[in-house]
Design a protein around this motif. Structure first.
Motif, short mmCIF file in Angstrom:
data_model
loop_
_atom_site.label_atom_id
_atom_site.label_comp_id
_atom_site.label_asym_id
_atom_site.label_seq_id
_atom_site.Cartn_x
_atom_site.Cartn_y
_atom_site.Cartn_z
N VAL A 190 0.84 -1.20 0.00
CA VAL A 190 0.00 0.00 0.00
C VAL A 190 0.87 1.25 0.00
O VAL A 190 0.59 2.23 -0.71
N VAL A 191 1.95 1.23 0.79
CA VAL A 191 2.84 2.39 0.83
C VAL A 191 3.46 2.62 -0.55
O VAL A 191 3.59 3.76 -0.99
N GLN A 192 3.84 1.55 -1.23
CA GLN A 192 4.33 1.70 -2.60
C GLN A 192 3.30 2.38 -3.48
O GLN A 192 3.61 3.28 -4.26
N GLY A 193 2.06 1.92 -3.37
CA GLY A 193 1.01 2.50 -4.20
C GLY A 193 0.75 3.95 -3.87
O GLY A 193 0.56 4.78 -4.77
N ILE A 194 0.76 4.29 -2.58
CA ILE A 194 0.57 5.69 -2.18
C ILE A 194 1.72 6.53 -2.72
O ILE A 194 1.52 7.67 -3.17
N GLY A 195 2.93 5.99 -2.68
CA GLY A 195 4.07 6.72 -3.20
C GLY A 195 3.90 7.07 -4.67
O GLY A 195 4.14 8.21 -5.08
N GLN A 196 3.50 6.09 -5.48
CA GLN A 196 3.31 6.39 -6.89
C GLN A 196 2.15 7.36 -7.09
O GLN A 196 2.22 8.25 -7.95
N HIS B 153 7.59 10.12 -9.45
CA HIS B 153 7.43 10.37 -10.88
C HIS B 153 8.81 10.57 -11.50
O HIS B 153 9.60 11.36 -11.00
N VAL B 154 9.08 9.83 -12.56
CA VAL B 154 10.36 9.96 -13.26
C VAL B 154 10.24 11.04 -14.32
O VAL B 154 9.27 11.07 -15.09
N GLN B 155 11.24 11.91 -14.36
CA GLN B 155 11.25 12.99 -15.33
C GLN B 155 12.55 12.97 -16.12
O GLN B 155 13.64 12.83 -15.56
N PHE B 156 12.43 13.10 -17.44
CA PHE B 156 13.58 13.26 -18.33
C PHE B 156 13.48 14.61 -19.01
O PHE B 156 12.38 15.16 -19.19
N ASP B 157 14.63 15.13 -19.45
CA ASP B 157 14.55 16.30 -20.31
C ASP B 157 14.41 15.82 -21.75
O ASP B 157 14.39 14.62 -22.03
N GLU B 158 14.36 16.75 -22.68
CA GLU B 158 14.10 16.38 -24.08
C GLU B 158 15.25 15.59 -24.70
O GLU B 158 15.08 14.94 -25.73
N ASP B 159 16.43 15.64 -24.06
CA ASP B 159 17.58 14.90 -24.57
C ASP B 159 17.74 13.54 -23.90
O ASP B 159 18.74 12.85 -24.11
N GLY B 160 16.78 13.16 -23.07
CA GLY B 160 16.83 11.86 -22.42
C GLY B 160 17.65 11.82 -21.15
O GLY B 160 17.94 10.73 -20.64
N GLN B 161 18.01 12.97 -20.61
CA GLN B 161 18.74 13.01 -19.35
C GLN B 161 17.76 12.86 -18.19
O GLN B 161 16.73 13.54 -18.15
N PRO C 193 7.73 7.97 -0.79
CA PRO C 193 6.81 8.31 0.30
C PRO C 193 7.54 8.32 1.64
O PRO C 193 8.45 7.53 1.88
N ARG C 194 7.12 9.22 2.49
CA ARG C 194 7.69 9.33 3.83
C ARG C 194 6.62 8.93 4.85
O ARG C 194 5.46 8.73 4.51
N ALA C 195 7.05 8.84 6.10
CA ALA C 195 6.13 8.37 7.14
C ALA C 195 4.88 9.22 7.22
O ALA C 195 3.77 8.71 7.42
N ASP C 196 5.04 10.55 7.06
CA ASP C 196 3.86 11.41 7.21
C ASP C 196 2.98 11.42 5.97
O ASP C 196 1.96 12.11 5.94
N ASP C 197 3.35 10.66 4.94
CA ASP C 197 2.48 10.51 3.77
C ASP C 197 1.51 9.33 3.94
O ASP C 197 0.62 9.14 3.10
N VAL C 198 1.70 8.55 4.99
CA VAL C 198 0.99 7.28 5.11
C VAL C 198 0.13 7.27 6.37
O VAL C 198 0.63 7.54 7.47
N PRO C 199 -1.15 6.93 6.25
CA PRO C 199 -2.00 6.84 7.43
C PRO C 199 -1.90 5.47 8.08
O PRO C 199 -1.18 4.58 7.60
N TYR C 200 -2.63 5.27 9.15
CA TYR C 200 -2.83 3.92 9.68
C TYR C 200 -3.54 3.10 8.61
O TYR C 200 -4.53 3.55 8.01
N ILE C 201 -3.05 1.91 8.35
CA ILE C 201 -3.63 1.05 7.32
C ILE C 201 -4.31 -0.13 7.99
O ILE C 201 -3.65 -0.97 8.61
N GLY D 143 -3.98 -2.88 -5.32
CA GLY D 143 -5.20 -2.15 -4.99
C GLY D 143 -5.00 -0.68 -4.71
O GLY D 143 -5.93 0.12 -4.87
N ALA D 144 -3.79 -0.28 -4.27
CA ALA D 144 -3.60 1.09 -3.78
C ALA D 144 -3.68 2.15 -4.86
O ALA D 144 -4.19 3.25 -4.63
N LEU D 145 -3.15 1.85 -6.04
CA LEU D 145 -3.10 2.87 -7.09
C LEU D 145 -4.50 3.40 -7.42
O LEU D 145 -4.73 4.61 -7.46
#
Length: 765
Positions: free
Chosen positions: A658-664, A669-677, A689-697, A723-725
């Motif tokens: 669930v924490v993985q899903g909340i993180g996404q 989020h992966v970001q590239f520039d226009e040159d693929g960097q 995700p950090r501890a304060d991003d996650v509630p009691y589950i 299920g989390a996403l």
């Protein structure tokens, strides 16, 4: 089997070792005299190599070798890594370009390995890498998911890796033609980086005429076979071990270029050689996850029943075919055509594109999360457009209990299920009836609250066969040899606990042996939620064979018919005698009699059918309209995992997923520039995700035991993320819907949410 249902919440025995710094990770246990290796990687996303000169690097202080692709080929290696192709819609093979161990002639993503330096120290290897002269002519980077653009591989002139389909297109079209209502949604699934706690690493060392390679992966037999092929060595001359592994997530379930080069270096230099990835290096070179978009359509009749379903998906496959990635995007992605709903007609088309992003995409549990995410986002949209309660819409379309066994559109057969029972329990555990009051209270304070749910189903995948061997040692202990591989799931606890439950052997006397191709002759590794169900089925068969052998031994020794001897999962009982020996005592009796044959027992079993864990996730989010900050405030999960061995470990697995899903959903989020960097190549830029991003589950088990295995188990490895996403996304959509926002896609960062609300206000003016 009487004791199986006890479901004891036993604490993980391996945690003491991990938490006190006694873990055996590859970077901890590599030989002290091992040479260090450093990978020289491509600095650009796309270019033609015009010159690669490693002369100065080879002469640098402390350097023992510098390997390029030409060197590997000259040494006789098979440099083409294993890859998978799939059939296109027209029956032709999808593109299958070579994926060399090191770059051949062209650079195709930032971080692609070009050369490997082996030196006495890591600092010397790094310094030598600075002396490598790499000249190249830049080419435009192919970054979008569309046919055309700068060609990544000559074998794929339009950059199309495959154009695949599944289902009955004609029947689906007929269903849509007669539908009372069609609901569609274009769903984005953002790219993520796996970020296992322990980055990838390995070491290799000569062992006489043989070679030992240690990896931190998800099994040893696949790597062993691929190393044998790549190094042109007999498989019997290679030993692969897999010690403690700090997270796998599917990403470590395949081979990578570094492992082949390190193994070759150890063989050629006759010295141990080690390599360990750094975090930014991992972000550049690990196989990534997700990165696809799907147009989803649902056709309903007048009673709100689904009569047709179709999906068109475009997926980023990265620079190369991996040994799994395309198969995952197709075979596993077919989960989108199964689900928990009774759908008469469905069709899926998936197109993958080569891009100059990372070596391979589509991992971190790829397939199941994407498929369920797409379906449940579409169901949420349908409920809104049809004006139906989202729970009721699902109940209308659930496969009903009396329909089992149920054959799906992709020829899977669900053995059992009671989806309405699980949903009803989730409704209570999440206090959905109290949501309106919570929403009103937040509105009075100027906040926005939304509720979202997801009903998922998955299956255990991978090899359905597994072996288990039980050995009584001279020291009076018991070894159980398993073919799966723990990546942090608690296998040492679960397997020892299960064997103890079935035999009465004290759990503290049992040692779990895994991850050694010399000590264990075969195994399917870990992945696809297969481990506990498949492995314990083999253990159960081994215990049965062991019990039968011990009964025969006691019968012979005591002169009592075998029918007069029983075993009650703790002790043998012999008619006409007050003897009640335990398994350990009978083993010792056999040892004293010279019956070495009774001290080792092994069985291999194969599941004839899969089991299908399922469950319901309910999430509530709160949004601050002034800042766009989304907070997951409440989260409840009710799962049908069938019978549980250890509820505590199952709950921990769900929490992690669930924490993985909340993180996404919220931050990753992966970001590239226009040159693929890669712009998100550190934890300063990539937001886990950090501890304060996650509630009691909240976690509740609502089992409907499977009939596909004697233990009634269903597996649970990926259930949290699956299920989390959708649950979090649907909750955000619910909060924003009444404010005019009709389309939301992950991640729900503050700026994105604030912009969505602003744009909706402007559009309404």
């Amino acid at each position: 089997m009487e004791k199986f249902g006890k479901s004891q919440p036993v604490k993980r025995r391996e945690d003491v070792r991990f938490l006190t710094g006694e873990g055996r990770y590859v970077d901890d246990i590599a030989p002290a005299n091992a040479l260090q290796s450093f990978v020289f990687r491509s600095p650009v996303a796309h270019a033609v190599i015009t010159d690669l000169d490693v002369t100065d690097a080879r002469e640098a202080e402390g350097v023992h070798a510098v390997y390029t692709l030409a060197d590997l080929e000259a040494a006789g290696l098979n440099v083409a890594m294993q890859g998978v192709t799939v059939k296109n819609r027209d029956g032709s093979d999808g593109a299958g370009p070579e994926r060399p161990i090191l770059a051949r002639g062209r650079l195709r993503f930032v971080g692609e390995p070009v050369a490997v330096i082996v030196a006495e120290t890591l600092a010397q290897a790094r310094d030598a890498a600075e002396m490598i002269m790499l000249d190249y002519d830049d080419l435009p980077a192919k970054m979008d998911m569309a046919a055309g653009g700068e060609t990544v591989h000559a074998e794929a002139p339009d950059n199309v890796a495959y154009d695949w389909h599944m289902g009955d297109e004609a029947a689906t079209q007929a269903a849509f033609d007669k539908a009372a209502r069609v609901v569609s949604l274009d769903v984005g699934d953002n790219r993520i980086i796996v970020n296992s706690m322990e980055p990838r690493g390995c070491y290799a060392e000569p062992e006489g005429d043989r070679l030992h390679v240690a990896i931190n992966g998800q099994g040893v037999w696949g790597p062993k076979d691929q190393l044998a092929k790549g190094l042109n060595m007999p498989a019997d001359d290679i030993r692969v071990t897999n010690p403690d592994t700090g997270g796998g997530f599917g990403m470590k379930g395949m081979m990578y270029p570094e492992y082949f080069v390190v193994a070759h270096a150890a063989r050629a230099l006759k010295r141990p050689v080690r390599w360990m990835s750094e975090r930014t290096e991992a972000m550049l070179s690990d196989n990534a996850g997700r990165d696809l978009t799907s147009l989803t359509e649902l056709a309903f009749d007048a009673d709100h029943r689904i009569i047709g379903y179709r999906v068109f998906t475009e997926a980023n496959m990265g620079a190369y075919n991996s040994q799994y990635a395309q198969a995952i995007q197709t075979q596993l992605f077919s989960r989108v055509l199964t689900g928990v709903y009774d759908m008469p007609a469905a069709y899926l088309r998936s197109v993958g594109y080569f891009t100059n992003t990372t070596q391979v995409d589509a991992y971190r549990g790829a397939g199941r999360p994407e498929a369920i995410y797409i379906l449940e986002r579409a169901m949420d949209r349908a409920a809104r457009e049809l004006g139906v309660d989202p729970l009721e819409l699902r109940r209308i379309n659930f496969i009903k209990p009396d329909q089992f066994p149920y054959k799906t559109l992709v020829d899977e057969t669900y053995d059992v299920g009671d989806f309405d029972k699980v949903l009803t329990r989730a409704e209570a555990e999440a206090d959905i009836p109290g949501f309106a009051a919570r929403k009103a209270a937040d509105a009075a304070e100027g906040r926005m609250r939304g509720l979202g749910l997801c009903y998922y189903i998955e299956s255990i995948l991978g090899d359905p066969a597994e072996s288990a061997k039980v050995e009584f040692t001279d020291e009076g202990r018991v070894n159980i040899y398993v073919g799966t591989q723990s990546n942090g799931q608690g296998h040492e606890t679960v397997y020892a606990q299960f064997l103890s439950d079935q035999t009465g052997i004290p759990v503290e006397m049992i040692d779990v042996v895994q991850g050694d191709s010399d000590r264990i002759k075969q195994g399917g590794g870990t992945g696809g939620s297969r481990s506990v169900t498949v492995q314990n089925t083999a253990t159960l068969a081994t215990v049965s064979a062991m019990t039968e052998a011990f009964v025969a031994f006691l019968s012979e020794e005591e002169g009592v018919p075998a029918s007069g001897i029983s075993f009650d999962d703790e002790q043998f009982r012999i008619e006409g005698s007050n003897m009640t020996p335990t398994m350990l005592e009978v083993a010792e009796m056999a040892r004293e009699k010279g019956r070495e044959d009774l001290l080792v027992h092994e069985q291999r079993t194969k599941l004839e059918a899969r089991s299908f864990p399922n469950g319901c996730h309910v999430s509530e989010v709160v949004i601050d309209p002034d800042t766009g900050v989304v907070t997951v405030d409440r989260y409840a999960v009710v799962d049908d995992f069938g019978n549980l061995i250890n509820p505590m470990l199952a709950e921990g697995q769900v929490h992690g997923g669930v924490v993985q899903g909340i993180g996404q959903a919220l931050t990753e989020h992966v970001q590239f520039d226009e040159d693929g960097q890669l712009l998100t190549a550190t934890f300063m830029d990539y937001a886990l995700p950090r501890a304060d991003d996650v509630p009691y589950i909240g976690f509740t088990s609502e089992p409907v035991p499977s009939t596909a295995n004697v233990m009634g188990m269903k597996g649970c490895g990926e259930a949290g993320t699956v299920g989390a996403l959708a649950a979090v996304s649907n909750a955000v959509q619910d909060a924003l819907w009444e404010h005019g926002v009709r389309q939301v896609d992950m991640p729900f960062t503050p700026m994105k949410v604030w912009d969505l609300m602003r744009d909706a206000r402007i559009a309404a003016e």
